[in-house]
Structure formats: structure tokens, C-alpha cells
Design a protein around this motif. Structure first.
Motif, short mmCIF file in Angstrom:
data_model
loop_
_atom_site.label_atom_id
_atom_site.label_comp_id
_atom_site.label_asym_id
_atom_site.label_seq_id
_atom_site.Cartn_x
_atom_site.Cartn_y
_atom_site.Cartn_z
N GLN A 1 0.65 -1.21 0.05
CA GLN A 1 0.16 -0.06 -0.06
C GLN A 1 0.88 1.32 0.12
OE1 GLN A 1 -3.38 0.14 -0.04
NE2 GLN A 1 -3.50 -2.11 -0.15
N GLU B 1 4.81 7.40 0.45
CA GLU B 1 3.54 7.09 -0.45
C GLU B 1 3.73 6.51 -1.67
OE1 GLU B 1 0.02 9.96 1.09
OE2 GLU B 1 1.52 10.93 -0.34
N PRO C 1 -2.50 4.56 4.69
CA PRO C 1 -3.20 3.72 3.60
C PRO C 1 -3.52 2.35 3.62
CG PRO C 1 -1.37 5.12 2.92
CD PRO C 1 -1.28 4.84 4.43
#
Length: 101
Positions: free
Chosen positions: A39, A54, A74
Motif C-alpha cells: 500500500q 506514499e 493507507p
């Protein structure tokens, strides 16, 4: 703590981890799960703070983000209690202070 990568690169690695509070250790545990399930592209701690890298839609590295609550991870499905706690803490931080008259 910054020199721990040198120690971990040896044949018999030595693991050095930060001593996090129970709450932050819980959050970091879930960030590692998010990393293992692809993720996010990375997670780490520094000075008791939790950071993630990210993942962009194409799988490349995205921006670095500091994680303050478990609901920001996330891929994590927060419980209703966690959402309520996060919303309450956000409201407390965003309320303007009352001025004395």
C-alpha cells in the motif's frame, strides 16, 4: 540511530529499534503491515515520529508523509471508535481559542 544501517549491513545483523510509546508502536505495526501489502513504499520512525513514503498509482515513490493517527495509514480500515477519536482530536486542534472579554 542514524548509524544503525551500518550495523544492520553486517553478516550477522543487529537490529536497533526506537523505543516508541504503546500508541505509536501500535500505529507503526499497522504501517509495516501496509508496507508489506504494497500500500506504501516505505515506513520508518525518527525521534518517535512515524513517516511513510506514499506509493503513486504507477508504483513509484510518492511523497513523504508524517503519520499522526492510525486512520491516516493507507489501506487500514479503522474501527468506529478510532474514527471518533480521530475526529474529536481534529476538532479540538482546529477550534479557535476563546478570547477573554
Amino acid at each position: 540511530m542514524r548509524g544503525k544501517k551500518v550495523v544492520n549491513s553486517a553478516e550477522d545483523p543487529i537490529y536497533i529499534n526506537e523505543d516508541l510509546t504503546r500508541y505509536r508502536a501500535h500505529i507503526f505495526k499497522h504501517t509495516r503491515k501496509s508496507f508489506k501489502s504494497n500500500q506504501i513504499n516505505g515506513c520508518w520512525t525518527r525521534d518517535g515520529k512515524i513517516f511513510i513514503r506514499e506509493r503513486k498509482p504507477d508504483g513509484t515513490d510518492g511523497s513523504i508523509k508524517r503519520i499522526l493517527s492510525i486512520v491516516q495509514i493507507p489501506g487500514y480500515k479503522p474501527t468506529p471508535e478510532e474514527l471518533l477519536h480521530f475526529n474529536l482530536s481534529q476538532n479540538i486542534q482546529s477550534e479557535p481559542e476563546a478570547t477573554a472579554v
